[in-house]
Design a protein around this motif. Structure first.
Motif, PDB file in Angstrom:
ATOM      1  N   SER A 109       0.837  -1.206   0.001  1.00 53.90           N
ATOM      2  CA  SER A 109      -0.006   0.126   0.028  1.00 53.90           C
ATOM      3  C   SER A 109       0.802   1.160  -0.061  1.00 53.90           C
ATOM      4  O   SER A 109       0.796   2.132   1.032  1.00 53.90           O
ATOM      5  N   PRO A 110       1.718   1.518  -0.967  1.00 55.32           N
ATOM      6  CA  PRO A 110       2.596   2.598  -0.986  1.00 55.32           C
ATOM      7  C   PRO A 110       1.676   4.020  -1.311  1.00 55.32           C
ATOM      8  O   PRO A 110       0.620   3.893  -1.944  1.00 55.32           O
ATOM      9  N   ARG A 111       2.078   4.951  -0.825  1.00 55.79           N
ATOM     10  CA  ARG A 111       1.686   6.354  -0.992  1.00 55.79           C
ATOM     11  C   ARG A 111       1.357   6.628  -2.497  1.00 55.79           C
ATOM     12  O   ARG A 111       2.434   6.376  -3.156  1.00 55.79           O
ATOM     13  N   GLY A 112       0.420   7.298  -2.940  1.00 55.58           N
ATOM     14  CA  GLY A 112       0.210   7.223  -4.299  1.00 55.58           C
ATOM     15  C   GLY A 112      -0.708   6.354  -5.034  1.00 55.58           C
ATOM     16  O   GLY A 112      -1.370   6.592  -6.092  1.00 55.58           O
ATOM     17  N   ASN A 113      -0.794   5.178  -4.495  1.00 56.86           N
ATOM     18  CA  ASN A 113      -1.836   4.155  -5.038  1.00 56.86           C
ATOM     19  C   ASN A 113      -3.110   4.432  -4.498  1.00 56.86           C
ATOM     20  O   ASN A 113      -3.234   5.265  -3.430  1.00 56.86           O
ATOM     21  N   PHE A 114      -4.131   3.678  -4.966  1.00 54.30           N
ATOM     22  CA  PHE A 114      -5.451   3.913  -4.259  1.00 54.30           C
ATOM     23  C   PHE A 114      -5.777   2.808  -3.436  1.00 54.30           C
ATOM     24  O   PHE A 114      -5.629   1.702  -3.661  1.00 54.30           O
ATOM     25  N   HIS A 115      -6.198   3.147  -2.165  1.00 55.42           N
ATOM     26  CA  HIS A 115      -6.440   2.322  -0.983  1.00 55.42           C
ATOM     27  C   HIS A 115      -7.830   2.794  -0.540  1.00 55.42           C
ATOM     28  O   HIS A 115      -7.897   4.021   0.318  1.00 55.42           O
ATOM     29  N   GLY A 116      -8.926   2.132  -1.079  1.00 55.90           N
ATOM     30  CA  GLY A 116     -10.413   2.702  -0.726  1.00 55.90           C
ATOM     31  C   GLY A 116     -11.101   1.799  -0.266  1.00 55.90           C
ATOM     32  O   GLY A 116     -11.066   0.479  -0.773  1.00 55.90           O
ATOM     33  N   THR A 117     -12.339   1.934   0.629  1.00 48.34           N
ATOM     34  CA  THR A 117     -13.294   1.182   0.829  1.00 48.34           C
ATOM     35  C   THR A 117     -14.605   1.708   0.655  1.00 48.34           C
ATOM     36  O   THR A 117     -14.776   2.991   1.313  1.00 48.34           O
ATOM     37  N   LEU A 118     -15.508   1.224   0.084  1.00 49.66           N
ATOM     38  CA  LEU A 118     -17.029   1.649   0.323  1.00 49.66           C
ATOM     39  C   LEU A 118     -17.741   0.821   1.130  1.00 49.66           C
ATOM     40  O   LEU A 118     -17.907  -0.400   1.063  1.00 49.66           O
ATOM     41  N   LEU A 119     -18.530   1.487   2.454  1.00 55.26           N
ATOM     42  CA  LEU A 119     -19.161   0.916   3.370  1.00 55.26           C
ATOM     43  C   LEU A 119     -20.582   0.978   2.862  1.00 55.26           C
ATOM     44  O   LEU A 119     -20.987   2.058   2.516  1.00 55.26           O
ATOM     45  N   LEU A 120     -21.152  -0.027   2.959  1.00 51.30           N
ATOM     46  CA  LEU A 120     -22.707  -0.390   2.536  1.00 51.30           C
ATOM     47  C   LEU A 120     -23.552  -0.888   3.763  1.00 51.30           C
ATOM     48  O   LEU A 120     -22.778  -1.782   4.572  1.00 51.30           O
ATOM     49  N   HIS A 121     -24.638  -0.591   3.878  1.00 51.26           N
ATOM     50  CA  HIS A 121     -25.440  -1.299   4.777  1.00 51.26           C
ATOM     51  C   HIS A 121     -26.781  -2.184   3.939  1.00 51.26           C
ATOM     52  O   HIS A 121     -27.981  -1.904   3.843  1.00 51.26           O
ATOM     53  N   PRO A 122     -26.380  -3.322   3.300  1.00 49.42           N
ATOM     54  CA  PRO A 122     -27.142  -4.105   2.522  1.00 49.42           C
ATOM     55  C   PRO A 122     -28.467  -4.893   3.304  1.00 49.42           C
ATOM     56  O   PRO A 122     -28.358  -4.880   4.513  1.00 49.42           O
ATOM     57  N   THR A 123     -29.392  -4.954   2.456  1.00 53.32           N
ATOM     58  CA  THR A 123     -30.685  -5.789   3.120  1.00 53.32           C
ATOM     59  C   THR A 123     -30.668  -7.109   2.523  1.00 53.32           C
ATOM     60  O   THR A 123     -31.730  -7.848   2.859  1.00 53.32           O
ATOM     61  N   GLU A 124     -30.180  -7.340   1.309  1.00 54.14           N
ATOM     62  CA  GLU A 124     -30.404  -8.716   0.773  1.00 54.14           C
ATOM     63  C   GLU A 124     -29.702  -9.900   1.535  1.00 54.14           C
ATOM     64  O   GLU A 124     -28.801  -9.637   2.420  1.00 54.14           O
TER      65      GLU A 124
END
Length: 251
Positions: free
Chosen positions: A56-71
């Motif tokens: 995870s070096p700086r300049g790369n993309f490190h992301g997360t989408l938090l969801l609250h699913p119902t299925e």
């Protein structure tokens, strides 16, 4: 580059340093009512599938989408395909290179045949339900791991910068990725998996070709025929076709 606005009702947290954006998502989950993107400038404990370390070096993309699913849980997991499609759209938007980006089952994006991005879904909940879903996304924007550190037979890692000459910041990439994901999320919620399945297959790497699928200690070889309505890989072998719900694929 996309000029789409940030999706309505979706939060955004930008962190300079974080252990893992997925871990941060679960810490945030109890106080978060709606979806939220978490972007880390640097990760100190990033991880990929099967608990592998993720560089995870700086300049790369490190992301997360938090969801609250119902299925139900099995349906929730299909969002990995939504994430892959959104990633591909974002790459095409920032580079203009449509044919260069393909999708590798179950959850990688390839650039010129090399792995440029990976997706890791993790969930929390009680019993059979899923209360919170973290869609973790790692993108080699400016740097890729040393190929010598990659498992033999695995797809070589590449970076967006080295393969295309395009330099984009993680923040700018998120501005394109978030609206793209929001569109596929809306499609999934209203129309189900079928539109995602059709679009994913249209960009699938090695479709109709011989591949190897490894599940634990067993490796199966055959022709990558399709994916079914549950997202499972359909492998055609001499004795007929077999559905593989989870595996690592080698070309």
């Amino acid at each position: 580059m996309s000029g789409e606005p940030w999706p309505e009702g979706v939060g955004r947290r930008l962190l300079d340093t974080v252990d893992s954006t997925n871990a941060e998502a679960f810490r945030l989950a109890p106080q978060s009512a709606g979806p939220c993107w978490i972007l880390g400038g640097e990760q100190t404990a990033g991880r990929g599938r099967r608990a592998r370390a993720w560089a995870s070096p700086r300049g790369n993309f490190h992301g997360t989408l938090l969801l609250h699913p119902t299925e139900p849980a099995a349906q929730v997991a299909l969002r990995s395909f939504a994430a892959a499609l959104a990633l591909r759209e974002a790459f095409v938007a920032v580079t203009g290179l449509g044919a260069a980006f393909t999708l590798k089952w179950p959850n990688d994006v390839l650039l010129n045949g090399g792995k440029v991005a990976g997706i890791l879904l993790e969930s929390s909940g009680a019993g059979q339900g899923v209360q919170h879903l973290a869609i973790g996304i790692g993108v080699n924007l400016i740097a890729a791991p040393d190929p010598a550190l990659v498992e033999a037979g695995a797809v070589r890692p590449v970076s967006l910068l080295s393969e295309t000459g395009v330099r984009v910041t993680p923040e700018a990439f998120l501005e394109v990725l978030a609206p793209a994901y929001a569109r596929w999320e809306a499609s999934f919620v209203t129309e189900g998996f079928a539109p995602l399945r059709a679009e994913w297959l249209a960009h699938a790497a090695r479709l109709g070709e011989a591949i190897r699928a490894r599940t634990g200690t067993e490796t199966r070889e055959g022709i990558f025929e399709t994916i079914d309505d549950s997202g499972a890989l359909i492998l055609r072998q001499s004795r007929g076709s077999v559905a593989i719900p989870a595996a690592e694929v080698f070309f």
